[in-house]
Design a protein around this motif. Structure first.
Motif, mmCIF file in Angstrom:
data_model
loop_
_atom_site.group_PDB
_atom_site.id
_atom_site.type_symbol
_atom_site.label_atom_id
_atom_site.label_comp_id
_atom_site.label_asym_id
_atom_site.label_seq_id
_atom_site.Cartn_x
_atom_site.Cartn_y
_atom_site.Cartn_z
ATOM 1 N N GLY A 261 0.818 -1.214 0.000
ATOM 2 C CA GLY A 261 0.000 0.000 0.000
ATOM 3 C C GLY A 261 0.851 1.263 0.000
ATOM 4 O O GLY A 261 1.913 1.311 0.626
ATOM 5 N N ASN A 263 0.083 4.008 1.374
ATOM 6 C CA ASN A 263 -0.119 4.757 2.613
ATOM 7 C C ASN A 263 0.808 4.205 3.705
ATOM 8 O O ASN A 263 0.364 3.638 4.698
ATOM 9 N N PHE A 275 -3.127 -0.586 2.109
ATOM 10 C CA PHE A 275 -3.774 0.272 1.118
ATOM 11 C C PHE A 275 -3.043 1.609 1.036
ATOM 12 O O PHE A 275 -2.281 1.951 1.936
ATOM 13 N N ASP A 276 -3.254 2.367 -0.036
ATOM 14 C CA ASP A 276 -3.981 2.051 -1.240
ATOM 15 C C ASP A 276 -3.112 1.186 -2.137
ATOM 16 O O ASP A 276 -1.911 1.406 -2.230
ATOM 17 N N GLN A 278 -2.006 -0.156 -5.852
ATOM 18 C CA GLN A 278 -1.920 0.510 -7.152
ATOM 19 C C GLN A 278 -1.789 -0.480 -8.319
ATOM 20 O O GLN A 278 -1.036 -1.457 -8.229
ATOM 21 N N GLN A 335 -8.801 1.096 -2.477
ATOM 22 C CA GLN A 335 -8.790 1.797 -1.197
ATOM 23 C C GLN A 335 -9.316 0.853 -0.107
ATOM 24 O O GLN A 335 -9.801 -0.226 -0.415
ATOM 25 N N ASN A 340 -11.252 2.997 -6.258
ATOM 26 C CA ASN A 340 -11.189 4.394 -6.688
ATOM 27 C C ASN A 340 -11.924 4.528 -8.021
ATOM 28 O O ASN A 340 -11.633 3.810 -8.974
#
Length: 364
Positions: A261, A263, A275-276, A278, A335, A340
């Motif tokens: 992630g 974050n 998360f997030d 990609q 997310q 998203n």
């Protein structure tokens, strides 16, 4: 217990090739939707191009790579026009010294920010693919001109991802048409830079090239696989496979891909952010397994490539697809509680590049 043994059951689940692989038909609608006469627009507001964000070399290079893969796989005629648009954008963004600007406003004003090694590397990679598999001598020679003007900058790269992407492009360049013109030495120099960083940071519990797993992770060992294919240096292969095994221990759970992630990433001695997630990271995993399968012939890499691809199709942490079959676009990420809704260029291109990589593996 060795840390990799803890994930043995997970890895074994990855070994099994799913019984039925159903790939959707190639649908370039959203790529076309995001592209105008200048290039592909960076971001989208849901499935609408967000012109306020303009263009970037990163995404136009990725889009160029996609057109090469689409052309090589099925000769889609529409992609030739797109290929010309993206190559022209890259040419326009090249500076006199061969480096590339990265951002352009929608009004075609270039942002004078000095460019980035990430954008440079992705451009070299795309050009290498085009030189290897381009549709015509004229297009290939144009790509060669841009590539050769940019090539000296490879020697000064510091960013791991800049080095890795450049190395992949350089290997495509050398392997296709230019085995004897001095660039093979550069392959060794770039690969050895990655090996140096691996030795510097790795230990028994952390087998990686830096102190954090961030974005585009699998591109780094992927570059070593490409270098191994050209040079047959066993250390490149060994390091690539050891590093991917470590990465797998962080990103596969019960056979499901959980890309690191953004974050918080995953740091040495710390936890791994969920998360997030990609699309770019899932694409990198698929590309790694495609090349590993190509180099070794081991079907476990085919199975893992398919598992990674299925992340896009709903086999992920939320059991929700990121690919939108109605638009041909791909969501910008996963997310904690939703997909998203925005379908930007980077995500959509990542999906389709992964698609053609899986297609190529299944065709073998």
């Amino acid at each position: 217990m060795h840390p990799h043994l803890k994930t043995m059951k997970t890895i074994q689940k990855q070994e099994t090739i799913p019984r039925k692989i159903s790939l959707p038909a190639f649908n370039p609608d959203h790529v076309l939707n995001m592209t105008d006469g200048t290039g592909i627009i960076q971001h989208a507001l849901r499935n609408m191009p967000n012109r306020k964000e303009g263009y970037c070399t990163d995404d136009n290079s990725r889009a160029l790579l996609l057109t090469v893969l689409a052309w090589k796989h099925d000769g889609y005629p529409d992609v030739l026009k797109l290929m010309s648009v993206y190559l022209s954008f890259i040419h326009y963004m090249q500076m006199e010294d061969g480096y590339f600007h990265n951002f352009m406003h929608y009004n075609k004003q270039i942002v004078m920010d000095g460019g980035s090694e990430d954008a440079y590397g992705r451009t070299i990679m795309a050009l290498g693919y085009l030189i290897a598999d381009g549709p015509s001598p004229l297009t290939i020679r144009t790509a060669e001109d841009i590539f050769l003007k940019a090539a000296p900058h490879m020697d000064k790269l510091i960013s791991l991802r800049g080095i890795a992407n450049s190395l992949i492009g350089l290997c495509m360049f050398v392997g296709s048409h230019h085995p004897l013109d001095g660039h093979l030495n550069r392959v060794g120099l770039l690969a050895d830079k990655l090996i140096h960083e691996y030795r510097r940071y790795s230990d028994k519990k952390w087998c990686w090239f830096e102190e954090v797993l961030a974005y585009d992770n699998a591109m780094i060992p992927l570059a070593l696989l490409h270098a191994y294919e050209l040079t047959r240096q066993e250390e490149y292969l060994h390091t690539a496979l050891e590093a991917i095994s470590f990465l797998e221990s962080k990103v596969f759970r019960d056979g499901i891909l959980y890309p690191v992630g953004n974050n918080g990433w995953s740091s040495k001695g710390g936890s791994t952010a969920l998360f997030d997630q990609q699309p770019l990271d899932a694409m990198a995993m698929v590309l790694f397994y495609q090349q590993a399968f190509h180099v070794t012939g081991d079907k476990k890499f085919l199975a893992r490539g398919i598992r990674s691809w299925q992340w896009f199709m709903g086999e992920n942490a939320l059991q929700l697809p990121l690919y939108d079959k109605d638009t041909g676009g791909c969501s910008d990420g996963l997310q904690p509680d939703r997909v998203n809704e925005n379908q930007g260029a980077e995500s959509t291109i990542a999906f389709w590049i992964a698609y053609f990589a899986v297609s190529e593996m299944l065709d073998r």
